[in-house]
Scaffold this active site. Structure first.
Site, PDB file in Angstrom:
ATOM      1  N   VAL A  57       9.094   8.661   0.478  1.00  0.00           N
ATOM      2  CA  VAL A  57       9.750   9.810  -0.157  1.00  0.00           C
ATOM      3  C   VAL A  57       9.371   9.759  -1.632  1.00  0.00           C
ATOM      4  O   VAL A  57       8.833   8.762  -2.100  1.00  0.00           O
ATOM      5  CB  VAL A  57      11.290   9.800  -0.002  1.00  0.00           C
ATOM      6  CG1 VAL A  57      11.714  10.227   1.374  1.00  0.00           C
ATOM      7  CG2 VAL A  57      11.869   8.454  -0.378  1.00  0.00           C
ATOM      8  N   GLY A 101       0.816  -1.215   0.000  1.00  0.00           N
ATOM      9  CA  GLY A 101       0.000   0.000   0.000  1.00  0.00           C
ATOM     10  C   GLY A 101       0.845   1.259   0.000  1.00  0.00           C
ATOM     11  O   GLY A 101       0.469   2.267   0.587  1.00  0.00           O
ATOM     12  N   LYS A 141       5.441  22.224 -10.972  1.00  0.00           N
ATOM     13  CA  LYS A 141       6.847  22.006 -11.356  1.00  0.00           C
ATOM     14  C   LYS A 141       6.990  22.188 -12.865  1.00  0.00           C
ATOM     15  O   LYS A 141       6.288  21.536 -13.637  1.00  0.00           O
ATOM     16  CB  LYS A 141       7.248  20.578 -10.938  1.00  0.00           C
ATOM     17  CG  LYS A 141       8.630  20.170 -11.421  1.00  0.00           C
ATOM     18  CD  LYS A 141       8.975  18.743 -10.987  1.00  0.00           C
ATOM     19  CE  LYS A 141      10.272  18.295 -11.607  1.00  0.00           C
ATOM     20  NZ  LYS A 141      10.537  16.859 -11.409  1.00  0.00           N
ATOM     21  N   LEU A 147       8.903  -0.126  -6.695  1.00  0.00           N
ATOM     22  CA  LEU A 147      10.254  -0.476  -6.259  1.00  0.00           C
ATOM     23  C   LEU A 147      10.502  -1.983  -6.324  1.00  0.00           C
ATOM     24  O   LEU A 147      11.651  -2.416  -6.402  1.00  0.00           O
ATOM     25  CB  LEU A 147      10.474   0.032  -4.830  1.00  0.00           C
ATOM     26  CG  LEU A 147      10.308   1.548  -4.662  1.00  0.00           C
ATOM     27  CD1 LEU A 147      10.397   1.946  -3.190  1.00  0.00           C
ATOM     28  CD2 LEU A 147      11.359   2.303  -5.474  1.00  0.00           C
ATOM     29  N   VAL A 174       1.910 -10.294   5.190  1.00  0.00           N
ATOM     30  CA  VAL A 174       1.968 -11.572   4.466  1.00  0.00           C
ATOM     31  C   VAL A 174       3.171 -12.362   4.982  1.00  0.00           C
ATOM     32  O   VAL A 174       4.298 -11.878   4.955  1.00  0.00           O
ATOM     33  CB  VAL A 174       2.093 -11.326   2.943  1.00  0.00           C
ATOM     34  CG1 VAL A 174       2.335 -12.633   2.197  1.00  0.00           C
ATOM     35  CG2 VAL A 174       0.847 -10.624   2.411  1.00  0.00           C
ATOM     36  N   THR A 177      11.788   9.986 -11.881  1.00  0.00           N
ATOM     37  CA  THR A 177      11.190   9.064 -12.845  1.00  0.00           C
ATOM     38  C   THR A 177      10.444   7.873 -12.236  1.00  0.00           C
ATOM     39  O   THR A 177       9.791   7.125 -12.967  1.00  0.00           O
ATOM     40  CB  THR A 177      12.287   8.516 -13.781  1.00  0.00           C
ATOM     41  OG1 THR A 177      13.440   8.186 -13.001  1.00  0.00           O
ATOM     42  CG2 THR A 177      12.658   9.531 -14.823  1.00  0.00           C
ATOM     43  N   VAL A 183       7.970   3.573   1.858  1.00  0.00           N
ATOM     44  CA  VAL A 183       9.190   4.358   1.675  1.00  0.00           C
ATOM     45  C   VAL A 183       8.905   5.824   2.012  1.00  0.00           C
ATOM     46  O   VAL A 183       9.674   6.475   2.710  1.00  0.00           O
ATOM     47  CB  VAL A 183       9.723   4.197   0.234  1.00  0.00           C
ATOM     48  CG1 VAL A 183      10.665   5.326  -0.125  1.00  0.00           C
ATOM     49  CG2 VAL A 183      10.452   2.869   0.103  1.00  0.00           C
ATOM     50  N   ALA A 202       8.838  14.558  -6.242  1.00  0.00           N
ATOM     51  CA  ALA A 202       8.820  15.220  -7.545  1.00  0.00           C
ATOM     52  C   ALA A 202       8.334  14.259  -8.629  1.00  0.00           C
ATOM     53  O   ALA A 202       8.649  13.073  -8.604  1.00  0.00           O
ATOM     54  CB  ALA A 202      10.222  15.712  -7.884  1.00  0.00           C
ATOM     55  N   PRO A 212      13.833  21.754 -18.812  1.00  0.00           N
ATOM     56  CA  PRO A 212      12.429  22.166 -18.730  1.00  0.00           C
ATOM     57  C   PRO A 212      11.457  21.082 -19.194  1.00  0.00           C
ATOM     58  O   PRO A 212      11.823  20.212 -19.986  1.00  0.00           O
ATOM     59  CB  PRO A 212      12.378  23.344 -19.702  1.00  0.00           C
ATOM     60  CG  PRO A 212      13.390  23.002 -20.760  1.00  0.00           C
ATOM     61  CD  PRO A 212      14.466  22.178 -20.089  1.00  0.00           C
TER      62      PRO A 212
HETATM   63  C1  FAD Z   1      15.538   8.614  -1.746  1.00  0.00           C
HETATM   64  C2  FAD Z   1      14.395   8.406  -2.680  1.00  0.00           C
HETATM   65  C3  FAD Z   1      13.867   9.517  -3.342  1.00  0.00           C
HETATM   66  C4  FAD Z   1      12.818   9.339  -4.262  1.00  0.00           C
HETATM   67  N1  FAD Z   1      12.351  10.415  -4.947  1.00  0.00           N
HETATM   68  C5  FAD Z   1      11.407  10.229  -5.898  1.00  0.00           C
HETATM   69  C6  FAD Z   1      10.924  11.316  -6.664  1.00  0.00           C
HETATM   70  O1  FAD Z   1      11.299  12.465  -6.471  1.00  0.00           O
HETATM   71  N2  FAD Z   1       9.987  11.052  -7.613  1.00  0.00           N
HETATM   72  C7  FAD Z   1       9.529   9.796  -7.840  1.00  0.00           C
HETATM   73  O2  FAD Z   1       8.724   9.605  -8.752  1.00  0.00           O
HETATM   74  N3  FAD Z   1       9.930   8.762  -7.098  1.00  0.00           N
HETATM   75  C8  FAD Z   1      10.868   8.940  -6.146  1.00  0.00           C
HETATM   76  N4  FAD Z   1      11.276   7.870  -5.395  1.00  0.00           N
HETATM   77  C9  FAD Z   1      10.649   6.576  -5.573  1.00  0.00           C
HETATM   78  C10 FAD Z   1       9.312   6.517  -4.842  1.00  0.00           C
HETATM   79  O3  FAD Z   1       9.504   6.748  -3.470  1.00  0.00           O
HETATM   80  C11 FAD Z   1       8.703   5.124  -5.038  1.00  0.00           C
HETATM   81  O4  FAD Z   1       8.643   4.819  -6.397  1.00  0.00           O
HETATM   82  C12 FAD Z   1       7.298   5.103  -4.498  1.00  0.00           C
HETATM   83  O5  FAD Z   1       7.255   5.505  -3.173  1.00  0.00           O
HETATM   84  C13 FAD Z   1       6.690   3.723  -4.629  1.00  0.00           C
HETATM   85  O6  FAD Z   1       7.136   2.873  -3.635  1.00  0.00           O
HETATM   86  P1  FAD Z   1       6.444   1.444  -3.525  1.00  0.00           P
HETATM   87  O7  FAD Z   1       5.003   1.645  -3.387  1.00  0.00           O
HETATM   88  O8  FAD Z   1       6.934   0.617  -4.661  1.00  0.00           O
HETATM   89  O9  FAD Z   1       7.101   0.829  -2.215  1.00  0.00           O
HETATM   90  P2  FAD Z   1       6.840   1.144  -0.646  1.00  0.00           P
HETATM   91  O10 FAD Z   1       6.516   2.557  -0.409  1.00  0.00           O
HETATM   92  O11 FAD Z   1       8.029   0.578   0.059  1.00  0.00           O
HETATM   93  O12 FAD Z   1       5.576   0.284  -0.285  1.00  0.00           O
HETATM   94  C14 FAD Z   1       5.663  -1.102  -0.050  1.00  0.00           C
HETATM   95  C15 FAD Z   1       4.371  -1.611   0.534  1.00  0.00           C
HETATM   96  O13 FAD Z   1       4.437  -3.030   0.614  1.00  0.00           O
HETATM   97  C16 FAD Z   1       3.954  -3.425   1.884  1.00  0.00           C
HETATM   98  N5  FAD Z   1       4.538  -4.698   2.241  1.00  0.00           N
HETATM   99  C17 FAD Z   1       5.824  -5.120   2.055  1.00  0.00           C
HETATM  100  N6  FAD Z   1       5.982  -6.367   2.537  1.00  0.00           N
HETATM  101  C18 FAD Z   1       4.769  -6.753   3.006  1.00  0.00           C
HETATM  102  C19 FAD Z   1       4.286  -7.925   3.638  1.00  0.00           C
HETATM  103  N7  FAD Z   1       5.071  -8.970   3.897  1.00  0.00           N
HETATM  104  N8  FAD Z   1       2.992  -7.967   3.992  1.00  0.00           N
HETATM  105  C20 FAD Z   1       2.161  -6.912   3.760  1.00  0.00           C
HETATM  106  N9  FAD Z   1       2.572  -5.776   3.170  1.00  0.00           N
HETATM  107  C21 FAD Z   1       3.860  -5.696   2.816  1.00  0.00           C
HETATM  108  C22 FAD Z   1       4.334  -2.283   2.805  1.00  0.00           C
HETATM  109  O14 FAD Z   1       3.532  -2.284   3.955  1.00  0.00           O
HETATM  110  C23 FAD Z   1       4.049  -1.091   1.914  1.00  0.00           C
HETATM  111  O15 FAD Z   1       2.680  -0.773   2.015  1.00  0.00           O
HETATM  112  C24 FAD Z   1      12.294   8.038  -4.469  1.00  0.00           C
HETATM  113  C25 FAD Z   1      12.800   6.949  -3.759  1.00  0.00           C
HETATM  114  C26 FAD Z   1      13.838   7.116  -2.877  1.00  0.00           C
HETATM  115  C27 FAD Z   1      14.374   5.915  -2.132  1.00  0.00           C
END
Ligand code: FAD
Length: 507
Positions: free
Chosen positions: A49, A15, A80, A336, A187, A347, A47, A52, A98
């Site tokens: 963060v 989520g 932006k 991710l 999970v 991106t 995560v 942008a 840009p």
């Molecule tokens: C330093 C940094 C800067 C960034 N800056 C940008 C930016 O400027 N622009 C941009 O587009 N993107 C950026 N990103 C990327 C962006 O943060 C991610 O693409 C976005 O947050 C998506 O993350 P996610 O949903 O894939 O993973 P997460 O946010 O890690 O979510 C994972 C989910 O899986 C769940 N989960 C995991 N294991 C289990 C389990 N066993 N049981 C139940 N649930 C589980 C967790 O509870 C959570 O809900 C950045 C990333 C980093 C690290």
């Protein structure tokens, strides 16, 4: 009349932003063809963060039927117009990449060739002066573009928002308006069909079982389904993109006025971001742990930010690369869990958005997966990652900096052949490799090449057909028109207040 197939049971694991974008997108755009269940664990968290974005996100928000102003208010978003790069080519240099074009082509010759011709003669102003997006950004002005083919339609815009608020906003939308079922729980077991190897069931700590036909793995860096369960291979791109940590921390605004841009400022062991939100400034130092320790990086970023610190720095760890295939068996990774490329060009959410879009286009209606659709999905996702990878590497490699081990490393490293070929074409002809899919077209490459001092040896000889004075007059007229447009635009803060924050004030 053919009957509608039984809905495909889609289970989204995770989520974070990727999970809620997937759930909301699939439920809205596939409607009765799917049921969508999302499992997330608040104990594990997100995560959180990623402030942008790229202009494509607007289309996503719009397709979900979400009102822009409501969304911007809920996520404390700002506008932006691009990214302001500092100190990348050389310390002291700056340029804006840009969301928009530079000038216009004339007689079939792209604008930048005319600019190069005038530059050679010492008659051109800075390239950014011929981009309305750059001119507005540098003046801290904003107004949405028009769609009438005039000068004011030569740019686009994206959002900068609080990443911890975007997922919850989509969650509210998806569960209330789109019928997505949310299940809280961790999970602890993933069951597979013994014959096909397909994932069949997720088992929660509570013992609850969640069965599905198709599993969207949005479990973040854990990659629980695609990586851990199916063992999909990881392609490591860290030799080219050595940044593997970020120290993020928010601070207060120091001024009411702020530019509608993300700033990327090169640092001795990486770079740092500065992102204005409505209520605060986001900051972070993206660095390579080969060249600086976490403690040092936290100290550096704490010193570098210019407003009152609102928290302690939070360190995030990652690595650059992607899974060989994002769709394997009945598991599709989005976000991710499928891969990560550092945030220099904002991106990541775009890559999630495109994976969701391709999945919807190639969706196995009725549950039967066609191998050709899966292969096509993987080809498209790979293409997207490859394009972003090469473009990011360019920002590090195209430098004259020799003031730190980090910059010496990236300046002298061998780059992927695909990037080396693009750079050779540019250096020898002033041309940009043409493609019509994926991210980053001519203006983006031109901004970075010229912004970082990569000059072509020659440019289109047809630029010598008109007299140089004639070209100079055309460019001067363009510049004047841009100055007039920018003067008529409201300030970024002023526009935000009028068009976004007014909703907050509504009874
Ligand atoms: C330093 C940094 C800067 C960034 N800056 C940008 C930016 O400027 N622009 C941009 O587009 N993107 C950026 N990103 C990327 C962006 O943060 C991610 O693409 C976005 O947050 C998506 O993350 P996610 O949903 O894939 O993973 P997460 O946010 O890690 O979510 C994972 C989910 O899986 C769940 N989960 C995991 N294991 C289990 C389990 N066993 N049981 C139940 N649930 C589980 C967790 O509870 C959570 O809900 C950045 C990333 C980093 C690290």
């Amino acid at each position: 009349m053919s009957e509608r197939p039984a809905p495909t049971r889609v289970v989204v694991l995770g989520g974070g932003t990727a999970g809620w974008m997937s759930a909301a997108g699939l439920a809205k755009l596939l409607g009765p063809l799917v049921t969508v269940t999302l499992v997330e664990s608040e104990d594990i968290g997100i995560v959180g963060v990623g402030e942008a974005t790229l202009p494509h996100i607007r289309g996503f928000v719009e397709r979900l039927g979400i009102d822009e102003a409501e969304f911007m208010r809920a996520t404390h978003a700002t506008y932006k117009l691009g990214i302001d790069f500092r100190d990348f080519g050389r310390i002291g240099d700056s340029y804006v990449h840009p969301f928009g074009t530079f000038g216009e082509e004339a007689a079939g010759v792209p604008f930048h060739h005319y600019w190069l011709e005038l530059q050679r003669r010492g008659m051109a102003e800075d390239l950014g002066h011929y981009s309305l997006a750059v001119s507005a950004a540098l003046a801290s002005k904003f107004r949405p573009p028009t769609a009438d083919g005039s000068l004011t339609s030569t740019y686009g815009y994206a959002y900068q928002f609080d990443a911890t608020l975007f997922g919850p906003f989509l969650r509210e939308h998806a569960t209330k308006n789109r019928g997505v079922e949310r299940i809280e729980g961790k999970v602890v077991e993933v069951r597979q069909d013994p014959e096909s190897g397909d994932v069949t069931t997720l088992v929660l700590e509570s013992g609850r079982e969640i069965a599905g036909d198709l599993f969207v793995d949005c479990s973040g860096f854990r990659s629980l389904l695609l990586g851990s369960t199916l063992g999909e291979r990881w392609e490591d791109w860290s030799p080219w993109l050595p940044c593997d940590r970020a120290a993020a921390l928010p601070c207060a605004h120091i001024s009411e006025d702020f530019a509608p841009v993300t700033s990327a400022i090169a640092m001795p062991a990486g770079w740092r971001w500065r992102i204005p939100l409505q209520h605060r400034m986001g900051n972070g130092y993206v660095f390579s742990s080969q060249f600086i320790s976490e403690d040092e990086a936290c100290a550096v970023i704490s010193d570098a930010v210019d407003g009152e610190l609102l928290a302690e720095p939070r360190v995030l760890r990652f690595r650059a690369g992607r899974r060989s295939k994002s769709w394997n068996r009945n598991v599709i990774a989005v976000g991710l869990s499928s891969g990560f490329l550092e945030p220099l060009e904002s991106t990541s959410l775009y890559l999630s958005q495109m994976a969701i879009t391709y999945l919807i286009e190639l969706f196995p209606v009725g549950g039967q997966i066609d191998a050709r659709d899966r292969d096509e999905f993987n080809r498209l996702v790979d293409m997207e990652y490859d394009r972003v990878r090469d473009f990011l590497i360019l920002h590090f490699h195209a430098t004259e900096r020799d003031d730190s081990e980090f910059w010496n490393h990236v300046r002298t490293m061998q780059v992927p052949d695909t990037l080396a070929e693009k750079m050779t074409l540019w250096r020898e002809t002033g041309r940009i490799e043409k493609y019509s899919d994926g991210l980053f077209y001519d203006a983006s490459w031109i901004a970075v090449y010229l912004g970082q001092g990569v000059w072509p040896q020659r440019h289109d000889p047809r630029t010598r057909l008109p007299a140089p004075e004639q070209i100079a007059r055309a460019l001067a007229r363009l510049r004047e028109a841009m100055i007039e447009e920018v003067a008529a635009m409201p300030g970024h803060r002023e526009f935000l207040t009028a068009n976004v924050q007014r909703l907050a004030a509504a009874p």
